[in-house]
Motif scaffolding. Sequence first.
Motif, PDB file in Angstrom:
ATOM      1  N   VAL A   8     121.848   7.575  99.542  1.00 36.07           N
ATOM      2  CA  VAL A   8     121.687   7.999  97.916  1.00 36.07           C
ATOM      3  C   VAL A   8     121.036   6.815  97.232  1.00 36.07           C
ATOM      4  CG1 VAL A   8     122.990   8.471  96.117  1.00 36.07           C
ATOM      5  CG2 VAL A   8     123.590   9.356  98.203  1.00 36.07           C
ATOM      6  N   PHE A   9     121.431   5.587  97.299  1.00 36.30           N
ATOM      7  CA  PHE A   9     120.916   4.495  96.624  1.00 36.30           C
ATOM      8  C   PHE A   9     119.622   4.329  96.884  1.00 36.30           C
ATOM      9  CE2 PHE A   9     120.437   0.511  94.967  1.00 36.30           C
ATOM     10  CZ  PHE A   9     119.876  -0.550  95.757  1.00 36.30           C
ATOM     11  N   LEU A  10     119.110   4.250  97.989  1.00 39.71           N
ATOM     12  CA  LEU A  10     117.619   4.125  98.377  1.00 39.71           C
ATOM     13  C   LEU A  10     116.674   5.315  97.754  1.00 39.71           C
ATOM     14  CD1 LEU A  10     117.165   3.029 102.220  1.00 39.71           C
ATOM     15  CD2 LEU A  10     116.504   1.902  99.936  1.00 39.71           C
ATOM     16  N   SER A  11     117.544   6.601  97.899  1.00 37.99           N
ATOM     17  CA  SER A  11     116.616   7.667  97.396  1.00 37.99           C
ATOM     18  C   SER A  11     116.462   7.544  95.837  1.00 37.99           C
ATOM     19  CB  SER A  11     117.463   8.789  97.717  1.00 37.99           C
ATOM     20  OG  SER A  11     117.033   9.871  96.783  1.00 37.99           O
ATOM     21  N   GLY A  12     117.520   7.081  95.183  1.00 34.96           N
ATOM     22  CA  GLY A  12     117.162   6.958  93.860  1.00 34.96           C
ATOM     23  C   GLY A  12     116.345   5.779  93.643  1.00 34.96           C
ATOM     24  N   HIS A  13     116.498   4.650  94.386  1.00 31.35           N
ATOM     25  CA  HIS A  13     115.540   3.461  94.053  1.00 31.35           C
ATOM     26  C   HIS A  13     114.078   4.091  94.346  1.00 31.35           C
ATOM     27  CE1 HIS A  13     114.156  -0.681  94.440  1.00 31.35           C
ATOM     28  NE2 HIS A  13     113.714  -0.392  95.670  1.00 31.35           N
ATOM     29  N   LEU A  14     113.787   4.785  95.502  1.00 24.66           N
ATOM     30  CA  LEU A  14     112.384   5.027  95.675  1.00 24.66           C
ATOM     31  C   LEU A  14     111.945   6.051  94.668  1.00 24.66           C
ATOM     32  CD1 LEU A  14     112.480   5.846  99.511  1.00 24.66           C
ATOM     33  CD2 LEU A  14     111.263   4.308  98.403  1.00 24.66           C
ATOM     34  N   LEU A  15     112.724   7.024  94.040  1.00 29.57           N
ATOM     35  CA  LEU A  15     112.434   7.878  93.170  1.00 29.57           C
ATOM     36  C   LEU A  15     111.858   7.189  91.633  1.00 29.57           C
ATOM     37  CD1 LEU A  15     112.285  10.674  91.877  1.00 29.57           C
ATOM     38  CD2 LEU A  15     114.498  10.464  91.320  1.00 29.57           C
ATOM     39  N   ARG A  22     105.821  -7.602  98.865  1.00 30.39           N
ATOM     40  CA  ARG A  22     107.192  -7.249  98.793  1.00 30.39           C
ATOM     41  C   ARG A  22     107.680  -5.938  98.888  1.00 30.39           C
ATOM     42  NH1 ARG A  22     111.073  -5.267  95.012  1.00 30.39           N
ATOM     43  NH2 ARG A  22     109.183  -5.451  93.867  1.00 30.39           N
ATOM     44  N   GLY A  23     106.531  -5.140  98.691  1.00 32.64           N
ATOM     45  CA  GLY A  23     106.886  -3.540  98.872  1.00 32.64           C
ATOM     46  C   GLY A  23     107.059  -3.170 100.625  1.00 32.64           C
ATOM     47  N   LEU A  24     106.674  -4.178 101.340  1.00 31.38           N
ATOM     48  CA  LEU A  24     106.866  -3.866 102.748  1.00 31.38           C
ATOM     49  C   LEU A  24     108.458  -4.091 103.056  1.00 31.38           C
ATOM     50  CD1 LEU A  24     103.779  -5.272 104.531  1.00 31.38           C
ATOM     51  CD2 LEU A  24     104.497  -2.876 104.397  1.00 31.38           C
ATOM     52  N   PHE A  25     109.141  -4.957 102.363  1.00 29.50           N
ATOM     53  CA  PHE A  25     110.605  -5.028 102.756  1.00 29.50           C
ATOM     54  C   PHE A  25     111.404  -3.769 102.358  1.00 29.50           C
ATOM     55  CE2 PHE A  25     109.505  -8.946 103.701  1.00 29.50           C
ATOM     56  CZ  PHE A  25     109.522  -9.991 103.031  1.00 29.50           C
ATOM     57  N   ASP A  26     110.870  -3.212 101.339  1.00 30.72           N
ATOM     58  CA  ASP A  26     111.661  -1.819 100.935  1.00 30.72           C
ATOM     59  C   ASP A  26     111.336  -0.857 102.006  1.00 30.72           C
ATOM     60  OD1 ASP A  26     110.760  -2.137  97.250  1.00 30.72           O
ATOM     61  OD2 ASP A  26     112.540  -2.728  98.551  1.00 30.72           O
ATOM     62  N   THR A  27     109.881  -0.789 102.330  1.00 33.02           N
ATOM     63  CA  THR A  27     109.750   0.185 103.480  1.00 33.02           C
ATOM     64  C   THR A  27     110.527   0.038 104.683  1.00 33.02           C
ATOM     65  OG1 THR A  27     107.463  -0.035 102.688  1.00 33.02           O
ATOM     66  CG2 THR A  27     107.806   1.273 104.900  1.00 33.02           C
TER      67      THR A  27
END
Lengths: 299, 97, 83
Positions: free
Chosen positions: A187-194, C55-60
């Motif tokens: 859920v957290f990653l989803s909101g973060h990506l959005l 840094r975006g790759l760490f999120d990926t």
Amino acid sequence: MSMAFDILLALGIVFTAGTALGLRDRIASVTGFVITGLLIALSFVRLGAPDVALAEAAIGAGLTGALLLRSALRLKPAEGSKSPALQRFLAASIATGLSCALAWAVYTAPGTALYPALVSEGLAKSGVDNPVTAVLLNFRVWDTLLEIVVLFAALVLVRIIAPAVPQPEALGELMLPFMRVIIPVCVFLSGHLLWQGATVPGGAFQAGAMLAGGFLVLFMGGLALPTPRVMAFGKALALAGLAIFALAALATEALTGTLLFYPDGDEKIWIIAIESALTLSIAAMLYLLFCGMPRRPAK
Amino acid sequence: MSAVLYVIGLGLMTCGVVLLLIAALGVWSLPSAVSRLHALTKADSAGLSLIALGAACVNGRLDALLALVLCAVLVALSGATMGHLIARSHVSEDEPE
Amino acid sequence: MILDLLALGTLVATLAALPRLILGPTAADRILAAQLAGTGTVATLIVLGTGEDTRGLFDTALVFAALSAVTGLAFVALRKARS
């Protein structure tokens, strides 16, 4: 040195795709498909397209793998006979011809691409800083609307076919603590990506797929089985995305006179609103596609 | 200071990659499925944590540190749990139905 | 330079899952090949992300980690699914 990496990656992709097609056992084929998706996402990173890599990882490798597995396990074992030689020869020649045509097209493509210059011209007025989000949700937002319609059409087809709901195995006592970790992360990653899709790689589709992953984990832990209430909620969410998008389109027509042309200065608000609705809706649609929308829902 | 941190980071990452390669070797050549699972969980927990820690040292920024620590913890937890779940499922399929 | 070598190492670790995928007699072997490939891909992304300043790759990498857990769960939970 990175040339060696790229060559190894390319060979790995071709080889893994071969295993996905050629292995006899169904679970092995689907696993090969998932690994191919992972390697292709790596290649997108190497090509400088992190948004596509995120989408491929989320949707291509993760969710499509789960969908294929869910269906593959319900099919009877494949018959042993091979297809006739003529059919295989035709398939091979079509595949080879297509590959050669693609290679020729890439090789003879003009050096400068037209699109990036046009996008960076319009980026300042588009309301977001990420060029991919600007294209998806501002310049070509009509295409995005039609993509949601396509997802919705898939949902209608699944409703007509009404496949049986998969029954997940009981996974033991470790499953509940694990879910308590994974689902909040999803859920957290989803909101973060959005939210960060406005400036760095991210966006509605990736966020929706992450949230759908969370729903699937709930399902496999036995906590979100498609009871009538869950199904009604899911269908409402799925419809809501398309409805809100269509309403927004009509509203822009009323406010600015052109369909899907956002009012000046307010683009970011419109984009965030549409993206939020899309995230929830895509997650609900993917969950419903996985569960199969039975006519007689589970108790 | 940042040069020392850079070298430490590279060293940690190298150790992590070596552990990952040893685990991959284990997955390839160990005799039974359960022993291969042992090797796999070492890759997830030890190998990736060292790589993530090394990357945080090399990179040096706080937001990268946050993402990397979360990544390492997530992979370690999910690796350990998946190892357990796969072994459980594998062992239960050996019992007569 | 060293980072290129490390990236190559993690890629080799990812691809080393393939022999186990092809040979592995039991389904558990194939599932763990997928898990190894997932972890190897996360490692490769982290190494690639320290090379350049993306840094975006760490999120990926984080997204990949979460989704490989979901895929692994799907493999285990649906193993003997019956209608």
